[in-house]
Scaffold this motif. Structure first.
Motif, PDB file in Angstrom:
ATOM      1  N   LYS A 212      -6.587  10.100 -12.331  1.00 36.22           N
ATOM      2  CA  LYS A 212      -5.669   9.215 -11.601  1.00 36.22           C
ATOM      3  C   LYS A 212      -4.962   8.323 -12.613  1.00 36.22           C
ATOM      4  O   LYS A 212      -5.618   7.632 -13.404  1.00 36.22           O
ATOM      5  CB  LYS A 212      -6.437   8.361 -10.577  1.00 36.22           C
ATOM      6  CG  LYS A 212      -5.549   7.388  -9.804  1.00 36.22           C
ATOM      7  CD  LYS A 212      -6.373   6.544  -8.829  1.00 36.22           C
ATOM      8  CE  LYS A 212      -5.479   5.565  -8.080  1.00 36.22           C
ATOM      9  NZ  LYS A 212      -6.267   4.716  -7.130  1.00 36.22           N
ATOM     10  N   ASN A 213      -3.626   8.388 -12.602  1.00 35.10           N
ATOM     11  CA  ASN A 213      -2.816   7.525 -13.471  1.00 35.10           C
ATOM     12  C   ASN A 213      -3.261   7.590 -14.934  1.00 35.10           C
ATOM     13  O   ASN A 213      -3.365   6.567 -15.625  1.00 35.10           O
ATOM     14  CB  ASN A 213      -2.871   6.077 -12.979  1.00 35.10           C
ATOM     15  CG  ASN A 213      -2.304   5.912 -11.591  1.00 35.10           C
ATOM     16  OD1 ASN A 213      -1.400   6.644 -11.185  1.00 35.10           O
ATOM     17  ND2 ASN A 213      -2.851   4.964 -10.831  1.00 35.10           N
ATOM     18  N   GLY A 267      -5.833   8.702  -4.324  1.00 34.91           N
ATOM     19  CA  GLY A 267      -5.074   9.124  -5.500  1.00 34.91           C
ATOM     20  C   GLY A 267      -5.881   9.819  -6.576  1.00 34.91           C
ATOM     21  O   GLY A 267      -5.291  10.429  -7.486  1.00 34.91           O
ATOM     22  N   TRP A 268      -7.204   9.736  -6.532  1.00 36.16           N
ATOM     23  CA  TRP A 268      -8.014  10.522  -7.458  1.00 36.16           C
ATOM     24  C   TRP A 268      -7.950  11.986  -7.037  1.00 36.16           C
ATOM     25  O   TRP A 268      -8.057  12.310  -5.855  1.00 36.16           O
ATOM     26  CB  TRP A 268      -9.478  10.055  -7.441  1.00 36.16           C
ATOM     27  CG  TRP A 268      -9.701   8.744  -8.133  1.00 36.16           C
ATOM     28  CD1 TRP A 268      -9.778   7.522  -7.547  1.00 36.16           C
ATOM     29  CD2 TRP A 268      -9.881   8.550  -9.536  1.00 36.16           C
ATOM     30  NE1 TRP A 268      -9.993   6.553  -8.482  1.00 36.16           N
ATOM     31  CE2 TRP A 268     -10.065   7.156  -9.722  1.00 36.16           C
ATOM     32  CE3 TRP A 268      -9.897   9.384 -10.642  1.00 36.16           C
ATOM     33  CZ2 TRP A 268     -10.270   6.592 -10.988  1.00 36.16           C
ATOM     34  CZ3 TRP A 268     -10.115   8.833 -11.904  1.00 36.16           C
ATOM     35  CH2 TRP A 268     -10.287   7.466 -12.066  1.00 36.16           C
ATOM     36  N   GLN A 269      -7.809  12.873  -8.014  1.00 35.86           N
ATOM     37  CA  GLN A 269      -7.702  14.291  -7.674  1.00 35.86           C
ATOM     38  C   GLN A 269      -8.121  15.175  -8.852  1.00 35.86           C
ATOM     39  O   GLN A 269      -8.176  14.724  -9.988  1.00 35.86           O
ATOM     40  CB  GLN A 269      -6.266  14.644  -7.277  1.00 35.86           C
ATOM     41  CG  GLN A 269      -5.260  14.475  -8.406  1.00 35.86           C
ATOM     42  CD  GLN A 269      -3.832  14.704  -7.958  1.00 35.86           C
ATOM     43  OE1 GLN A 269      -3.357  14.074  -7.021  1.00 35.86           O
ATOM     44  NE2 GLN A 269      -3.158  15.624  -8.647  1.00 35.86           N
TER      45      GLN A 269
END
Length: 319
Positions: A212-213, A267-269
């Motif tokens: 994430k990001n 949003g974590w993937q």
């Protein structure tokens, strides 16, 4: 070194000789084939000289084959037929938009995503046929057995012409039934309190981290159910067996939009992978193969682009 009989290996000369044997006349065959009579006569004499045997003998006005010529014909003519058929097949393969395509891909993706596109393509090009191989191991159809194949890549194989299609989006999700019972995890640390629905197929590498990001983090499960088939994993998730982290968007879009599956983890993937359609070097020169590649790439980008747009409108944390 070429020996003195090398001209006798030219099958075209034998075809002409067999026509003379059928017609009984050099003059008639010369007229049919638009050749000079003297040219055909020299050809026959040349064959007889090279082989050291008589092939034709005149009886009245008609030329008749000798017994040697008949025996040679019985042995040579089947090979001429075989060569002619092979050349006709080659010509047929080069006819562009006519002929067959040997196609390999993953069974789940074939079933839900590719078969409809093949049907759509055949509506536009009914003269193209497909021989389809479904296998969850890309190596099973990337060794030359198929003209076209779908896979995660690139594989950088010198024997393949690779075409990038799209970037696959993996959606971590679970059913409302499961989430109501076990809670909604928002970060990877919380997965240790949850059951995982884990896909183990050989189609792609399996990540041990979530991202994430630009950050990445490992995770672990309280318990797991493993499946080597992605559609079975989806069914298990819909039935409330647990969380699936790497469900491709194309496999879960309908279930997410109708509420059977809900995206989670804020949003974590799993890291995305690139989808490719590859062709063998020989197949890449065929017009029908390039026609399908162009069609497939365009349609997959349209389909997946629209799916991603609609999903992000509903869940803005998905990127």
């Amino acid at each position: 070194m070429i020996n003195s009989q090398w001209k006798a290996l030219h099958l075209g000369r034998w075809e002409l000789l067999f026509k003379i044997m059928d017609e009984g006349s050099i003059t008639r065959v010369a007229d049919i084939e638009n050749l000079q009579r003297s040219q055909l006569s020299r050809m026959v004499s040349g064959l007889e000289e090279e082989l050291g045997v008589q092939l034709l003998e005149r009886r009245g006005k008609r030329l008749n084959p000798t017994q040697v010529a008949l025996e040679l014909r019985s042995k040579i003519e089947p090979h001429i037929v075989m060569v002619r058929r092979a050349l006709e097949k080659t010509s047929e393969l080069e006819e562009g938009d006519k002929g067959s395509i040997r196609f390999g891909a993953m069974p789940g993706f074939l079933q839900t995503q590719v078969v409809p596109l093949i049907a759509e393509f055949q509506q536009l090009h009914p003269q193209v046929t497909f021989d389809v191989i479904g296998d969850d191991n890309p190596k099973a159809f990337m060794g030359g057995e198929c003209d076209l194949m779908l896979y995660y890549g690139p594989v950088n194989d010198a024997n393949l012409v690779e075409n990038w299609v799209t970037r696959s989006l993996f959606v971590p999700c679970a059913s409302p039934k499961y989430l109501e019972k076990a809670g909604y995890p928002e970060n990877p640390d919380e997965l240790s309190d949850h059951s995982g629905v884990v896909y183990t197929g050989r189609v792609r590498p399996h990540s041990e981290v979530l991202v994430k990001n630009g950050r990445q983090q490992t995770f672990r499960w309280k318990s797991m159910i493993r499946f080597n088939n992605i559609l079975l994993a989806k069914t298990a998730a819909v039935e409330g067996c647990g969380i699936v982290l790497d469900m491709p968007l194309h496999h879960c879009f309908e279930e997410v939009m109708n509420g059977q599956l809900i995206p989670i983890l804020n949003g974590w993937q799993i890291p995305n992978l690139d989808n490719y359609i590859g062709s063998t070097l020989a197949a890449s020169k065929l017009r029908r193969v390039q026609m399908f590649i162009d069609f497939y790439v365009r349609r997959r980008r349209e389909i997946e682009g629209e799916q991603k747009r609609r999903l992000q409108e509903k869940y803005n944390f998905i990127i």
